[in-house]
Design an enzyme around this catalytic site. Structure first.
Site, PDB file in Angstrom:
ATOM      1  CB  CYS A  41      -0.938   0.172   1.343  1.00  0.00           C
ATOM      2  SG  CYS A  41      -2.035   1.447   1.162  1.00  0.00           S
ATOM      3  CG  ASP A  43      -0.653   3.980   5.308  1.00  0.00           C
ATOM      4  OD1 ASP A  43      -1.820   3.959   5.637  1.00  0.00           O
ATOM      5  OD2 ASP A  43       0.108   4.654   6.029  1.00  0.00           O
ATOM      6  NE  ARG A  45      -0.727   4.945   8.756  1.00  0.00           N
ATOM      7  CZ  ARG A  45      -1.934   4.318   9.041  1.00  0.00           C
ATOM      8  NH1 ARG A  45      -2.329   4.742  10.202  1.00  0.00           N
ATOM      9  NH2 ARG A  45      -2.966   3.975   8.294  1.00  0.00           N
ATOM     10  CG  HIS A  97      -1.471  -1.080   5.915  1.00  0.00           C
ATOM     11  ND1 HIS A  97      -2.168  -0.132   6.690  1.00  0.00           N
ATOM     12  CD2 HIS A  97      -1.560  -0.504   4.385  1.00  0.00           C
ATOM     13  CE1 HIS A  97      -2.604   0.769   5.892  1.00  0.00           C
ATOM     14  NE2 HIS A  97      -2.340   0.706   4.683  1.00  0.00           N
ATOM     15  CB  CYS A 100      -5.575  -0.746   4.582  1.00  0.00           C
ATOM     16  SG  CYS A 100      -5.219  -0.061   2.846  1.00  0.00           S
TER      17      CYS A 100
HETATM   18 CO    CO Z   1      -3.360   0.996   3.019  1.00  0.00          CO
END
Ligand code: CO
Length: 208
Positions: A41, A43, A45, A97, A100
């Protein structure tokens, strides 16, 4: 963080790398031979090299919202094709994750415009596993399970590709489904049994 600080950080990083190995960048410039393709992803983080303890040159990376492997996405398909046929990676990792936002959005009815067709891929995962997901009463557990099932289905989407099947059958490639647990920092191997997961689908998707 401001832009200037990023360039200062970069200088610092270069000098630290060179202190440890004076030929670090010289060697890096010679080419890449990663054993891993990571599909995860976008993302902010979920930082691939950090959480896997990887160095530059060790992992080929593709990231998009909610680690989707769509059959219509030339970008994702090109990355997988290049990794398998040219870099000859030994492992493809699909890593979702918990927490998400993309998966969460797919569980919702809000119109997100241009994001809709992308999120539709995750809605399809929900539809395929509707019975199991609807039987989970706790919303947080249901959300976590959809994250896991999305990883499983994207692994299958990887395996539908003819060039992936060839490498998989030759025994030179493994496909793994993982989840990154943002709350603990741990990577969880979902232990997806690929042969078991593809059973019943092989008649349709096998390409010789
Ligand atoms: Co995500």
């Amino acid at each position: 963080m401001n832009i200037q600080k990023i360039f200062e950080n970069n200088k610092q990083w270069v000098s630290e790398r060179l202190k440890a190995d004076t030929k670090f960048f010289e060697n890096l410039s010679k080419g890449q031979h990663p054993d891993f393709l990571y599909i995860g992803c976008s993302d902010s983080r979920v930082t691939v090299e950090d959480m896997m303890g990887m160095q530059p040159g060790e992992v080929f990376v593709h990231r998009n919202i909610a680690n989707v492997v769509s059959n219509y996405d030339l970008n994702t398909l090109s990355v997988i094709n290049y990794a398998v046929e040219h870099l000859k990676v030994k492992h493809i990792i699909v890593c979702g994750h918990y927490g998400c936002g993309g998966v969460k959005a797919a569980m919702d009815t809000t119109d997100l415009g241009i994001l809709n067709p992308h999120l539709r891929n995750i809605k399809d995962v929900y539809r395929l596993h509707k019975e199991e997901l609807n039987s989970i009463q706790d919303d947080d557990k249901k959300y976590k399970r959809l994250v896991e099932l999305n990883v499983q289905e994207q692994c299958l989407n990887v395996l539908e590709k003819s060039f992936v099947q060839k490498a998989y059958r030759a025994g030179s490639l493994e496909v793994h489904g993982w989840v990154f647990d943002i709350k603990s920092g741990h990577l969880v191997d979902l232990q997806i049994d690929i042969d078991d997961a593809t059973q019943g689908l092989t008649d349709i998707y096998t390409i010789n």
